[in-house]
Design an enzyme around this catalytic site. Structure first.
Site, mmCIF file in Angstrom:
data_model
loop_
_atom_site.group_PDB
_atom_site.id
_atom_site.type_symbol
_atom_site.label_atom_id
_atom_site.label_comp_id
_atom_site.label_asym_id
_atom_site.label_seq_id
_atom_site.Cartn_x
_atom_site.Cartn_y
_atom_site.Cartn_z
ATOM 1 N N GLY A 60 1.384 -5.041 0.670
ATOM 2 C CA GLY A 60 1.187 -6.619 0.075
ATOM 3 C C GLY A 60 -0.194 -6.862 0.707
ATOM 4 N N CYS A 92 4.248 -7.046 5.088
ATOM 5 C CA CYS A 92 4.537 -6.364 4.033
ATOM 6 C C CYS A 92 2.919 -5.453 3.940
ATOM 7 C CB CYS A 92 4.562 -6.853 2.711
ATOM 8 S SG CYS A 92 4.640 -5.805 1.391
ATOM 9 N N CYS A 123 6.007 1.876 0.596
ATOM 10 C CA CYS A 123 6.212 1.020 1.989
ATOM 11 C C CYS A 123 5.100 1.119 2.773
ATOM 12 C CB CYS A 123 7.689 0.974 2.317
ATOM 13 S SG CYS A 123 8.036 -0.174 3.647
ATOM 14 N N GLU A 135 9.367 -10.369 -0.676
ATOM 15 C CA GLU A 135 9.408 -8.919 -1.250
ATOM 16 C C GLU A 135 10.406 -8.996 -2.313
ATOM 17 O OE1 GLU A 135 9.236 -5.672 1.361
ATOM 18 O OE2 GLU A 135 8.124 -6.567 2.799
#
Ligand SMILES: N[C@@H](CCC[C@H](N)C(=O)O)C(=O)O
Length: 298
Positions: free
Chosen positions: A241, A238, A81, A229
């Protein structure tokens, strides 16, 4: 014993952080993480992040002795993350964990931490302006690494047609440790994220589900992004991302390697280095509050 927690966000992508350094297993189960993340009956968050001890790295001298694990708000465990790891760097600073000293001769101009994650060892630089620059490692592009059945296992899925909700989308898939499906479109304002996002997430072409980024290119150095997500739904930002988007943008020849990604929560600066093949991400991390678990949540 009530559990102490802190709430942080990176561009509105928000997390409950738990100092879990005294034991190797997370203090919450995946079912409890769902309750804690509930925005009506719990604390509310996109995920729960645990700062765990890393006995292996202490022995081998790699890293500085910590591991990150994260549960999404649906209780699933992703590999990585980006916004969360910046929040964790800030959390470590706030816990007064000593960073590794700067070493400009070794390409480390700022003090930094190293953390083990599901996507490998990650370097976190504490920049002088308070932002955090993360070495997110190398992107992975083979279909088997995403994973996706869009193309053969040893091939890359770049600008491949995918049918979703009766429409054909041209998609590119990139793994930053976790899986991403990127589609370049004319206007992100036309996307009904809540309707279309789950259909990408659960598409049969993605056996481990997928994070989906809808991208409008303003110019080669600036793109606008909406994200749905895996395991958390629509979020304000994100990090993995944004990194995957710049990689996809370069592969589709619509972005340069240095590119700002504008998200609903703000901007991330991304650089996919031609020399190292690593993706660097720079952005903020903010502490919101600390608390103690109440009786109401398990
Ligand atoms: N918001 C994160 C990504 C969190 C994990 C993701 N939902 C997944 O399941 O892969 C980021 O900033 O990278």
């Amino acid at each position: 014993m009530p559990i102490a927690f802190s709430k942080y966000h990176g561009l509105g992508n928000n997390f409950i952080l738990i100092d879990n350094r005294h034991q190797a297993e997370p203090l919450l189960s995946q079912a409890e993480a769902i309750e804690w993340c509930d925005r009506n009956f719990g604390i509310g968050a996109d995920g729960v992040i645990f700062l765990l001890p890393d006995t292996n790295s202490q022995e081998s001298g790699q890293g500085n002795g910590h591991v990150m694990r994260i549960f999404n708000s649906d209780g699933s465990e992703p590999e990585m993350c980006g916004n969360g790891v910046r929040c964790l760097a800030k959390f470590m600073q706030d816990l007064e964990i000593k960073p590794i000293a700067a070493d400009p001769t070794n390409g480390q101009p700022n003090p930094h931490y190293k953390l083990q994650t599901g996507a490998g060892l990650i370097g976190l630089q504490l920049d002088a302006d308070g932002q955090i620059t993360v070495d997110m490692g190398e992107p992975h592009l083979l279909a088997k690494e995403i994973p996706t059945t869009l193309v053969d296992a040893e091939e890359k899925a770049i600008a491949i047609d995918l049918e979703v909700a009766g429409q054909t989308w041209q998609v590119t898939t990139v793994s930053m440790g976790n899986p991403h499906c990127i589609t370049f479109i004319d206007d992100v304002a036309k996307i009904d994220l809540a309707a279309i996002g789950p259909q990408f997430e659960h598409h049969s072409a993605f056996p481990q589900r997928i994070n989906t980024e809808f991208i409008q290119v303003r110019d080669r150095n600036y793109v606008k992004m909406l994200v749905w997500e895996r395991g958390a739904g629509a979020t304000l930002a994100c990090g993995t991302g944004a990194c995957a988007v710049v990689v996809a943008g370069v592969l589709n020849n619509v972005c340069d390697r240095q590119c700002t990604v504008n998200l609903p929560g703000g901007d991330l600066r991304i650089h996919w280095s031609e020399t190292t093949n690593h993706v660097m991400m720079t952005g903020p991390a903010v502490k919101v509050f600390t608390g103690l678990q109440a009786d109401g949540i398990n």
